[in-house]
Every structure is written in C-alpha cells, then in structure tokens.
Design a protein around this motif. Structure first.
Motif, PDB file in Angstrom:
ATOM      1  N   VAL A 119       0.846  -1.193   0.000  1.00 14.29           N
ATOM      2  CA  VAL A 119       0.000   0.000   0.000  1.00 14.29           C
ATOM      3  C   VAL A 119       0.882   1.245   0.000  1.00 14.29           C
ATOM      4  CG1 VAL A 119      -1.752   1.297   1.277  1.00 14.29           C
ATOM      5  CG2 VAL A 119      -1.806  -1.201   1.293  1.00 14.29           C
ATOM      6  N   LYS A 120       0.585   2.185  -0.936  1.00 13.30           N
ATOM      7  CA  LYS A 120       1.325   3.455  -0.967  1.00 13.30           C
ATOM      8  C   LYS A 120       0.864   4.353   0.171  1.00 13.30           C
ATOM      9  CE  LYS A 120       1.516   3.609  -6.037  1.00 13.30           C
ATOM     10  NZ  LYS A 120       1.079   4.382  -7.211  1.00 13.30           N
ATOM     11  N   ASP A 121       1.811   5.074   0.780  1.00  6.76           N
ATOM     12  CA  ASP A 121       1.472   6.019   1.844  1.00  6.76           C
ATOM     13  C   ASP A 121       2.444   7.202   1.771  1.00  6.76           C
ATOM     14  OD1 ASP A 121       0.853   7.445   4.103  1.00  6.76           O
ATOM     15  OD2 ASP A 121       0.737   5.720   5.435  1.00  6.76           O
ATOM     16  N   THR A 122       1.982   8.312   1.158  1.00 11.40           N
ATOM     17  CA  THR A 122       2.873   9.462   0.968  1.00 11.40           C
ATOM     18  C   THR A 122       3.152  10.214   2.267  1.00 11.40           C
ATOM     19  OG1 THR A 122       0.933  10.759   0.346  1.00 11.40           O
ATOM     20  CG2 THR A 122       2.269   9.891  -1.438  1.00 11.40           C
ATOM     21  N   SER A 123       2.433   9.883   3.349  1.00 11.56           N
ATOM     22  CA  SER A 123       2.716  10.549   4.625  1.00 11.56           C
ATOM     23  C   SER A 123       3.991   9.997   5.267  1.00 11.56           C
ATOM     24  CB  SER A 123       1.535  10.379   5.597  1.00 11.56           C
ATOM     25  OG  SER A 123       1.398   9.030   5.983  1.00 11.56           O
ATOM     26  N   MET A 124       4.516   8.881   4.733  1.00  8.00           N
ATOM     27  CA  MET A 124       5.710   8.262   5.307  1.00  8.00           C
ATOM     28  C   MET A 124       6.970   8.813   4.657  1.00  8.00           C
ATOM     29  SD  MET A 124       4.328   4.321   5.466  1.00  8.00           S
ATOM     30  CE  MET A 124       5.327   3.759   6.810  1.00  8.00           C
ATOM     31  N   ALA A 125       8.066   8.779   5.390  1.00  6.10           N
ATOM     32  CA  ALA A 125       9.357   9.185   4.838  1.00  6.10           C
ATOM     33  C   ALA A 125       9.812   8.129   3.822  1.00  6.10           C
ATOM     34  CB  ALA A 125      10.384   9.332   5.954  1.00  6.10           C
ATOM     35  N   ILE A 126      10.790   8.503   3.002  1.00  2.00           N
ATOM     36  CA  ILE A 126      11.137   7.669   1.844  1.00  2.00           C
ATOM     37  C   ILE A 126      11.674   6.283   2.225  1.00  2.00           C
ATOM     38  CG2 ILE A 126      13.482   8.587   1.586  1.00  2.00           C
ATOM     39  CD1 ILE A 126      12.885   8.566  -1.490  1.00  2.00           C
ATOM     40  N   THR A 127      12.368   6.171   3.360  1.00  3.92           N
ATOM     41  CA  THR A 127      12.881   4.855   3.757  1.00  3.92           C
ATOM     42  C   THR A 127      12.085   4.248   4.908  1.00  3.92           C
ATOM     43  OG1 THR A 127      14.484   5.914   5.213  1.00  3.92           O
ATOM     44  CG2 THR A 127      15.253   5.360   3.004  1.00  3.92           C
ATOM     45  N   GLU A 128      10.893   4.794   5.151  1.00  2.00           N
ATOM     46  CA  GLU A 128      10.062   4.324   6.253  1.00  2.00           C
ATOM     47  C   GLU A 128       9.072   3.278   5.738  1.00  2.00           C
ATOM     48  OE1 GLU A 128       7.408   6.432   9.825  1.00  2.00           O
ATOM     49  OE2 GLU A 128       8.076   7.584   8.087  1.00  2.00           O
ATOM     50  N   TYR A 129       8.709   2.349   6.579  1.00  6.97           N
ATOM     51  CA  TYR A 129       7.720   1.329   6.201  1.00  6.97           C
ATOM     52  C   TYR A 129       7.113   0.748   7.472  1.00  6.97           C
ATOM     53  CZ  TYR A 129      11.418  -1.929   7.562  1.00  6.97           C
ATOM     54  OH  TYR A 129      12.376  -2.608   8.275  1.00  6.97           O
ATOM     55  N   LYS A 130       5.961   0.104   7.314  1.00  7.17           N
ATOM     56  CA  LYS A 130       5.361  -0.595   8.458  1.00  7.17           C
ATOM     57  C   LYS A 130       4.497  -1.744   7.960  1.00  7.17           C
ATOM     58  CE  LYS A 130       1.589   2.771   8.968  1.00  7.17           C
ATOM     59  NZ  LYS A 130       1.016   3.812   9.827  1.00  7.17           N
ATOM     60  N   PHE A 131       4.381  -2.779   8.774  1.00 12.28           N
ATOM     61  CA  PHE A 131       3.579  -3.952   8.452  1.00 12.28           C
ATOM     62  C   PHE A 131       2.260  -3.891   9.221  1.00 12.28           C
ATOM     63  CE2 PHE A 131       7.878  -5.398   7.489  1.00 12.28           C
ATOM     64  CZ  PHE A 131       7.683  -6.061   6.279  1.00 12.28           C
ATOM     65  N   LEU A 132       1.178  -4.288   8.538  1.00 15.58           N
ATOM     66  CA  LEU A 132      -0.143  -4.313   9.151  1.00 15.58           C
ATOM     67  C   LEU A 132      -0.700  -5.732   9.097  1.00 15.58           C
ATOM     68  CD1 LEU A 132      -1.610  -1.189   7.287  1.00 15.58           C
ATOM     69  CD2 LEU A 132      -0.446  -1.192   9.483  1.00 15.58           C
ATOM     70  N   ASN A 133      -1.448  -6.120  10.128  1.00 13.36           N
ATOM     71  CA  ASN A 133      -2.076  -7.438  10.116  1.00 13.36           C
ATOM     72  C   ASN A 133      -3.423  -7.379   9.407  1.00 13.36           C
ATOM     73  OD1 ASN A 133      -3.892  -6.305  11.946  1.00 13.36           O
ATOM     74  ND2 ASN A 133      -2.893  -7.204  13.736  1.00 13.36           N
ATOM     75  N   LYS A 134      -4.171  -8.495   9.389  1.00 14.53           N
ATOM     76  CA  LYS A 134      -5.432  -8.531   8.638  1.00 14.53           C
ATOM     77  C   LYS A 134      -6.495  -7.613   9.234  1.00 14.53           C
ATOM     78  CE  LYS A 134      -6.785 -12.833  11.017  1.00 14.53           C
ATOM     79  NZ  LYS A 134      -7.113 -14.256  10.800  1.00 14.53           N
ATOM     80  N   GLU A 135      -6.339  -7.211  10.520  1.00 17.23           N
ATOM     81  CA  GLU A 135      -7.280  -6.260  11.129  1.00 17.23           C
ATOM     82  C   GLU A 135      -6.892  -4.804  10.849  1.00 17.23           C
ATOM     83  OE1 GLU A 135      -6.143  -8.898  13.160  1.00 17.23           O
ATOM     84  OE2 GLU A 135      -8.033  -9.984  12.799  1.00 17.23           O
ATOM     85  N   GLY A 136      -5.772  -4.604  10.127  1.00 19.64           N
ATOM     86  CA  GLY A 136      -5.308  -3.256   9.822  1.00 19.64           C
ATOM     87  C   GLY A 136      -4.501  -2.625  10.928  1.00 19.64           C
ATOM     88  N   GLU A 137      -4.111  -3.412  11.951  1.00 19.96           N
ATOM     89  CA  GLU A 137      -3.323  -2.886  13.059  1.00 19.96           C
ATOM     90  C   GLU A 137      -1.829  -3.038  12.761  1.00 19.96           C
ATOM     91  OE1 GLU A 137      -4.830  -5.549  15.947  1.00 19.96           O
ATOM     92  OE2 GLU A 137      -6.563  -4.296  16.486  1.00 19.96           O
ATOM     93  N   GLU A 138      -1.041  -2.056  13.193  1.00 27.91           N
ATOM     94  CA  GLU A 138       0.392  -2.107  12.929  1.00 27.91           C
ATOM     95  C   GLU A 138       1.052  -3.207  13.757  1.00 27.91           C
ATOM     96  OE1 GLU A 138       4.403   0.689  13.053  1.00 27.91           O
ATOM     97  OE2 GLU A 138       2.436   1.581  13.456  1.00 27.91           O
ATOM     98  N   ILE A 139       1.931  -3.963  13.108  1.00 22.94           N
ATOM     99  CA  ILE A 139       2.682  -5.013  13.792  1.00 22.94           C
ATOM    100  C   ILE A 139       3.989  -4.402  14.302  1.00 22.94           C
ATOM    101  CG2 ILE A 139       3.833  -7.248  13.513  1.00 22.94           C
ATOM    102  CD1 ILE A 139       1.875  -7.788  11.162  1.00 22.94           C
ATOM    103  N   GLN A 140       4.206  -4.489  15.588  1.00 21.45           N
ATOM    104  CA  GLN A 140       5.422  -3.921  16.185  1.00 21.45           C
ATOM    105  C   GLN A 140       6.612  -4.819  15.874  1.00 21.45           C
ATOM    106  OE1 GLN A 140       5.497  -0.908  17.575  1.00 21.45           O
ATOM    107  NE2 GLN A 140       3.296  -0.776  17.120  1.00 21.45           N
ATOM    108  N   LEU A 141       7.668  -4.211  15.305  1.00 22.15           N
ATOM    109  CA  LEU A 141       8.854  -4.974  14.904  1.00 22.15           C
ATOM    110  C   LEU A 141      10.007  -4.677  15.845  1.00 22.15           C
ATOM    111  CD1 LEU A 141       8.634  -4.200  11.094  1.00 22.15           C
ATOM    112  CD2 LEU A 141       8.010  -6.351  12.174  1.00 22.15           C
ATOM    113  N   THR A 142      10.830  -5.656  16.068  1.00 21.69           N
ATOM    114  CA  THR A 142      12.064  -5.455  16.847  1.00 21.69           C
ATOM    115  C   THR A 142      13.234  -5.833  15.960  1.00 21.69           C
ATOM    116  OG1 THR A 142      11.805  -7.703  17.728  1.00 21.69           O
ATOM    117  CG2 THR A 142      11.006  -5.884  19.072  1.00 21.69           C
ATOM    118  N   ASN A 143      13.980  -4.802  15.519  1.00 27.37           N
ATOM    119  CA  ASN A 143      15.123  -5.061  14.627  1.00 27.37           C
ATOM    120  C   ASN A 143      16.407  -5.248  15.435  1.00 27.37           C
ATOM    121  OD1 ASN A 143      13.639  -4.874  12.249  1.00 27.37           O
ATOM    122  ND2 ASN A 143      13.739  -2.617  12.276  1.00 27.37           N
TER     123      ASN A 143
END
Length: 518
Positions: A494-518
C-alpha cells in the motif's frame, strides 16, 4: 462545481478536509476532548478588573485568564446578571424568558467597574480561542448558532443577513420569524435561510431554544469554570455552516463517526442523508482522495503556482508576509508587464486559498510583482476581493499601494493551522548521516521472513512510500512476485505518501500495525 467533505478519524481526534473540485480549500484538525471552542458558554469568575483597559480578566479554566472588554458585555448585560442571580438562587427554573422582565440596556460608554467586581460569577461565551501566549477572548452577548438562525437571548430584535438582497424575501423572513419566535429572544436570520419554508425555520428555532433551556437547567448546579452550553464539534459545525445544495458527498472512514454524521445531517437536512458515505478502502482515506499530497505541497514555506511562479510565506507574531515571485514564468511571456499580471492573478487566487487553508488571521501583507499599468493593479484588487468572498471569516482588502503592496486584515478566532511538511530522516533522526539507503530492502526482506515463517502471519500488508512501492512492484517479475514464489503467499503493498522515503510498516489482517524489533 463539486464540494466534498472528507473526514479521517485518528487516535487523537479527527482530520477534516473540504475539497472544491478535488482541490483542498479548508483543512481542520480536531483533537479529542479539545476545550475552549468558539461558541462554548462557561460559568466564569471575575479574577481582576482593570479600569485602565476598561476590561476584566475572567477565569474559565484555561492556564491564562480570559479577556473580557466592556464593549463585549453587550447591551443586555444587566438582564443577563439578573437572570443568572435568579436561576442560581433557585427563584427561576429553566431558561424560559416569556415571564422574565428585561432590564434597561447598559450605557455603551460606561466603565467596567460599574458592572463587574472581583469574584463575581457570570456566564461568558468564547469568541476567540487561545492563540499563542494569549488566553481566550470572551463576550457576555450570548448567542446560539443554528443552520438557518442565530438565537440571541434577552433581546427582541429580528435582523436579516445583508447578503439576502431581495426586499420581498427580507420582509417575508422578518414577518415569519416575528410570528414564531418566543418572547425575549432575538433572532438573526442567516443567508442560507433564503427561500426556506416555515417548517424548516421553525424546527431550527425550536432546536436552539431547546439547547438554551437545557443549558440553563445546568446553570444552578454549575461550579465556576464549568461548561454550561457546548458548541458542536468541528465536524458538525462545518456541516451546519456549509451544507447546501452544491454539497455532493461526505466521506467518513469510521463506522461510529459515519453514524453520528448521518444522524446529524438527518436532523438538519433530511433530504441530504444519502450524501454521507462510508469509506472502507484499503488505502487511507486521505491517501485515496489525494489529500495527503496536497497538504504536503500546500503548507510549506514555499508554495508553487501552476503557471511557474511561487509564493514565499513568512509568519511573525504581529503579521504574515507573502512574497510573490515569477520563477521560470518570466521565460514564456512577451513582456515584463504581461508576466507580472499573469503571475499576480494566479497568486491572488492561491493566496485566498492559503488564507482559508491555514486559517491565517490578523494582518497579511502581500508583495506582488511590480506593475506599472493602473488598470492591471485594479484587476488584481478585484480578483482578490472576489476570491475572498467565499471565505466565512470577516476580512478587509485594501488596493495595491504605490510600492506594490496589498494589505489584508482577516478575522482570527482560533490558532493558525501549521503543518510541518519537512520530514526528519527516519534513519539519521536529523543528524545528516545515514547508513546506505539500499539496506532498507534487506531489513524489509528480513522482517517479511520473520513474520511469515516464524510468526505465521496471514494477509500481511506492507505500507511504504511510493518510491519503495514502485521498487517492489515494477518490472516483468517484480520483487513482490518473487516473494510469492518463495513464501507461497501474497503480500499486499500500500502506498502512503505521509511516510518518509525509507520508512515502512507492516499491518495485520485487522489493519493494526505489527510492532517490529530489529
């Protein structure tokens, strides 16, 4: 000409965008539980009376005391004081005024000390929200705004908006309202009441009287600083003030908000109920209607014009300064005067939009490109006046001075809208040093493998900047297709122009953001 209202709900409240022919002309942000909205009526306490200013400072619960000038007490202040004492002393029930004897009007050249004293309790209405270092501005000339009418307690005057020019229609409305209004209530007939049936006006009047009476039942038990009558939320007040025949759609992305808006419109305009539509698309609603991109391009210090020119907008505490520049437009026209006129006309239209969009108020000084022809200067003044006519805020536009400057004053009742359009680099956090941007693809790959293989996530959605979206979706065999072959599952991008160019996030089937630990 199409008018659409787009409402996006957020965790902190909601964002509201008004589109005219798909172009953003108004943008509002409403915080959850925000206080001190224009129109709210509070029970205030007089903290300090200042004879030198002929004003008083009133405590309504804000960090700084609110300001009340003598001229804002209103002619019927004695009636308001008397009514407040009777209601709080339980000698009068509710807000009915038909048996209430009005007091004579106060002297408009009087002194504040004649009317107010320290620790006195008085109902006050917010007329300006807290701006910068100043507290709210108040009035004791209470009024309740409806869709077609404004109700003014302790008055018997009926007046009609100056924008209704037909003498027959003015007489009809005056005769109509005088026959149905309750005693000791004044009424201001708004422009949108033109040609409306008596049933619609009567319903609006009854709703306003009901709001007043409900508020006055709270007055006897209200503590100092309590809100007695609350103005509608931003969404409802926008609908009340702007909803007309030219409105095509109201799009809402939240079920609860959708039902609230539909119910409200059904109350004020039953024939318009069908224009409210629930948006259930995968992309964010502001993304879908191209609003996010318009916000980013419209709120910066530099605003580009379609013809090649641009504006530079600077803000100070006392005024706003707008500089008009020709940019690469100067290469196309035949002479300097034609270039100046062309850019200035386009700039005037964009400036009028910017004033509404940012809700800029106070003094605005515009430095147009110099023109020698007097007719051209008059044309710019005419264009600016015409463009400002759609603005609900009161304004005064002066002709161009001999220095090519135009001065505008615009009513300011709430803080200016300020959107930060420059993005902090998500990798360096503003330090200016980043690791190789190519590594973002490795991070995404690593997270996808973790989510799909180890966490067994289903219906995974990856939201990212359009540049990254193109990187993963373009080509004969795209990277997304390779993921499908590797993990045997489809990942939605999904495109999201509100995000910075190297920013990204994962969403589950309910549309909630999945918290990542890098």
């Amino acid at each position: 000409m199409s008018n659409e209202l787009i409402i996006s709900t957020t965790q902190d409240g909601c964002r509201i965008a008004l589109l005219k022919d798909k172009t953003l002309v108004e943008f509002h942000q409403e915080a959850e539980g925000s206080k001190f909205t224009v129109g709210d009526i509070y029970l205030g306490t007089v903290k300090k009376v200042v004879p030198g200013l002929n004003a008083a400072f009133i405590d309504v619960g804000y960090d700084k005391d609110a300001f009340l000038h003598y001229l804002d007490l209103g002619p019927q202040f004695s009636s308001l004081q008397k009514f407040t004492k009777l209601v709080r002393g339980k000698k009068m029930n509710g807000g009915r005024l038909d048996k209430f004897n009005l007091e004579p009007d106060i002297d408009k050249h009087g002194k504040i000390t004649q009317q107010l004293s320290k620790n006195q309790l008085i109902p006050v209405q917010i007329v300006k929200e807290p701006i910068s270092t100043k507290g709210p501005r108040l009035s004791c000339e209470l009024s309740l705004a409806g869709r077609y009418l404004v109700l003014v307690p302790f008055s018997n005057a009926v007046s009609v908006s100056k924008k209704i020019t037909s003498s027959e229609e003015r007489k009809r409305l005056l005769r109509l309202i005088q026959s149905i209004k309750p005693e000791n209530f004044g009424v201001i007939i708004r422009t949108v009441a033109e040609n409306k049936e008596v049933a619609e006006l009567d319903r609006d009047l009854r709703n306003l009287v009901k709001t007043w009476e409900e508020g006055m039942t709270r007055l006897p038990v209200a503590a100092p600083r309590d809100k007695v009558i609350g103005e509608l939320d931003k969404t409802s007040s926008l609908l009340r003030d702007m909803l007309n025949e030219s409105f095509d759609n109201v799009h809402v992305d939240d079920k609860k908000m959708f039902e609230e808006v539909r119910t409200y419109i059904k109350t004020i305009a039953p024939d318009k109920e069908k224009i409210v539509k629930y948006y259930a698309g995968k992309a964010k609603i502001f993304e879908h209607y191209g609003i996010e991109k318009q916000i980013k391009s419209a709120f910066g210090q530099t605003v580009s014009l379609k013809g090649g020119g641009y504006l530079i907008i600077e803000h100070t505490e006392a005024l706003h300064v707008i500089d008009v520049n020709s940019g690469n437009k100067s290469n196309r026209e035949e002479n300097q005067e034609t270039t100046a006129l062309s850019v200035n006309v386009e700039a005037a239209k964009e400036i009028a939009r910017q004033l509404r969009l940012r809700d800029m108020g106070g003094i605005i000084v515009i430095d147009f490109i110099d023109m020698k022809n007097l007719d051209n200067k008059k044309l710019i003044y005419k264009v600016m006046k015409e463009e400002m006519m759609d603005d609900k805020a009161k304004s005064t536009v002066l002709p161009l001075s001999k220095f090519g400057l135009m001065q505008i004053t615009r009513e300011r009742v709430r803080p200016q809208m300020n959107i930060v359009t420059r993005e902090v680099c998500p990798t360096c956090n503003g330090t200016g040093k980043i690791t190789a941007s190519i590594l973002v693809s490795d991070l995404i790959e690593k997270n996808i493998e973790h989510l799909l293989v180890k966490q067994n996530e289903k219906n995974l959605v990856l939201a990212l900047h359009p540049y990254l979206h193109a990187f993963y979706t373009k080509g004969l065999i795209s990277q997304r297709m390779r993921w499908y072959f590797k993990y045997k599952t489809w990942i939605s991008l999904v495109k999201d122009t509100s995000m910075a160019i190297t920013e990204y996030k994962f969403l589950n089937k309910e549309g909630e953001e999945i918290q990542l630990t890098n």
